[in-house]
Write a protein that holds these residues in place. Structure first.
Motif, PDB file in Angstrom:
ATOM      1  N   LEU A  85      42.521  10.292  57.480  1.00  0.00           N
ATOM      2  CA  LEU A  85      41.378  11.180  57.678  1.00  0.00           C
ATOM      3  C   LEU A  85      41.070  11.264  59.168  1.00  0.00           C
ATOM      4  O   LEU A  85      40.944  10.231  59.833  1.00  0.00           O
ATOM      5  N   LEU A  86      40.980  12.465  59.695  1.00  0.00           N
ATOM      6  CA  LEU A  86      40.583  12.645  61.076  1.00  0.00           C
ATOM      7  C   LEU A  86      39.060  12.564  61.185  1.00  0.00           C
ATOM      8  O   LEU A  86      38.356  12.667  60.172  1.00  0.00           O
ATOM      9  N   PRO A  87      38.501  12.353  62.384  1.00  0.00           N
ATOM     10  CA  PRO A  87      37.051  12.168  62.521  1.00  0.00           C
ATOM     11  C   PRO A  87      36.238  13.302  61.896  1.00  0.00           C
ATOM     12  O   PRO A  87      36.580  14.479  62.031  1.00  0.00           O
ATOM     13  N   GLY A  88      35.162  12.938  61.207  1.00  0.00           N
ATOM     14  CA  GLY A  88      34.260  13.920  60.604  1.00  0.00           C
ATOM     15  C   GLY A  88      34.807  14.597  59.368  1.00  0.00           C
ATOM     16  O   GLY A  88      34.413  15.732  59.065  1.00  0.00           O
ATOM     17  N   THR A  89      35.676  13.920  58.627  1.00  0.00           N
ATOM     18  CA  THR A  89      36.319  14.515  57.450  1.00  0.00           C
ATOM     19  C   THR A  89      35.652  14.055  56.152  1.00  0.00           C
ATOM     20  O   THR A  89      35.276  12.892  56.015  1.00  0.00           O
ATOM     21  N   THR A  90      35.516  14.983  55.225  1.00  0.00           N
ATOM     22  CA  THR A  90      35.031  14.690  53.873  1.00  0.00           C
ATOM     23  C   THR A  90      36.047  15.211  52.869  1.00  0.00           C
ATOM     24  O   THR A  90      36.421  16.380  52.915  1.00  0.00           O
ATOM     25  N   VAL A  91      36.507  14.342  51.974  1.00  0.00           N
ATOM     26  CA  VAL A  91      37.451  14.757  50.935  1.00  0.00           C
ATOM     27  C   VAL A  91      36.917  14.329  49.573  1.00  0.00           C
ATOM     28  O   VAL A  91      36.117  13.392  49.457  1.00  0.00           O
TER      29      VAL A  91
ATOM     30  N   GLU B 169      34.130  10.790  46.278  1.00  0.00           N
ATOM     31  CA  GLU B 169      33.810  11.394  47.571  1.00  0.00           C
ATOM     32  C   GLU B 169      34.109  10.360  48.651  1.00  0.00           C
ATOM     33  O   GLU B 169      33.676   9.207  48.563  1.00  0.00           O
ATOM     34  N   ILE B 170      34.854  10.782  49.686  1.00  0.00           N
ATOM     35  CA  ILE B 170      35.194   9.890  50.792  1.00  0.00           C
ATOM     36  C   ILE B 170      34.880  10.599  52.103  1.00  0.00           C
ATOM     37  O   ILE B 170      35.342  11.711  52.342  1.00  0.00           O
ATOM     38  N   LYS B 171      34.089   9.942  52.963  1.00  0.00           N
ATOM     39  CA  LYS B 171      33.729  10.485  54.268  1.00  0.00           C
ATOM     40  C   LYS B 171      34.107   9.473  55.349  1.00  0.00           C
ATOM     41  O   LYS B 171      33.933   8.263  55.162  1.00  0.00           O
TER      42      LYS B 171
END
Length: 293
Positions: free
Chosen positions: A231-237, A178-180
């Motif tokens: 990753l753009l701001p506020g992204t969770t992948v 998980e990456i935020k």
């Protein structure tokens, strides 16, 4: 040239009384590493007369991984395990030669409004372990490796990566991360990965070689060594994958195997109710008709 070889959109699927977004399997990509099935559950708000109830059903040849963002599920299985799954915990059940489990809203929440949001994942077992004895493991939230690098937060839910290892007892080389990110950040993580890789965008959006990808899309990478995303701001992948198996895997309903005969045997055994059932559980999911294969 983009390192993304395939884009898979979530597809609606019904798992009884609950709709999910199905990601894997997909006709053009049946597996990513050992990962063979991924459902995105919710986000859904359940009223005081709605409950999440998946009745007793069997599995063979795989491990199930349940990871919640919101809500709660009561897990019961034929190994006599009964416990509540809460957000951030990892519920890992290895079916091996056969196990039965149910998933329900806990009793204390059944007459109140509640939410449900999470991932349900199947990881196929290596050929030599497909007929192992079933096992169960539940890993607490604070046992999962978690670290920060500037504005990026990492969590290694299962497997190995970044020189770390999750305590989830996996049976093949894999990773689920998980990456935020709270700000725009470029990740160059190819050297941390191996085998095949999928990138699921839960929230926000990412850029790769001039292309913009949005939430609820699963991206399949051409080569993990080239894996670079912004990753753009506020992204969770969620990035997952690992070393693929040499043998093909067959899948029918809840059964996974490298040998079609194992699936046929499981179908016959469930139809005849020869699986060990769950103590105190009522009702079960019948074997679906052959046309749904």
């Amino acid at each position: 040239m983009s390192n993304i070889s395939l884009i898979i959109e979530e597809r609606a699927a019904n798992i009884g009384n609950f709709m999910v977004g199905r990601l894997l399997p997909f006709r053009q990509k049946r597996m990513v590493g050992p990962f063979i099935f991924i459902d995105h559950m919710g986000p859904a708000r359940l009223s005081d007369h709605e409950n999440f109830d998946v009745l007793s059903h069997p599995h063979i040849g795989l491990s199930t991984l349940t990871y919640l963002f919101e809500g709660s599920i009561m897990h019961r299985d034929s190994l006599d395990n009964e416990l509540e799954i809460r957000p951030g915990e990892v519920n890992w059940m290895t079916a091996g030669k056969g196990v039965v489990h149910s998933e329900r809203t806990p009793e204390y929440l059944r007459n109140s409004e509640n939410s449900m949001h999470g991932l349900q994942i199947w990881v196929a077992l290596p050929k030599h372990l497909e007929q192992m004895q079933p096992e169960f493991c539940h890993v607490a939230k604070d046992e999962i490796p978690e670290w920060q690098d500037g504005d990026i937060q990492y969590k290694l839910i299962a497997g190995e990566a970044f020189g770390k290892r999750s305590p989830v007892p996996v049976y093949s080389r894999l990773f689920l991360i998980e990456i935020k990110s709270v700000s725009k950040q470029t990740l160059k993580i190819g050297k941390q990965l191996f085998g095949e890789a999928g990138i699921y965008i839960l929230k926000g959006s990412i850029e790769n070689d001039g292309n913009l990808y949005l939430s609820k899309q699963l991206l399949i990478a051409n080569d993990t060594n080239l894996c670079e995303i912004t990753l753009l701001p506020g992204t969770t992948v969620y990035i997952f994958g690992g070393e693929p198996f040499e043998e093909e895997r067959f899948i029918y309903w809840n059964f996974v195997a490298s040998d079609q005969q194992l699936i046929e045997d499981a179908k016959a055994n469930w139809g005849a109710q020869r699986f060990k059932m769950i103590k105190g559980e009522s009702g079960f999911v019948p074997l679906p008709p052959e046309k749904n294969k």
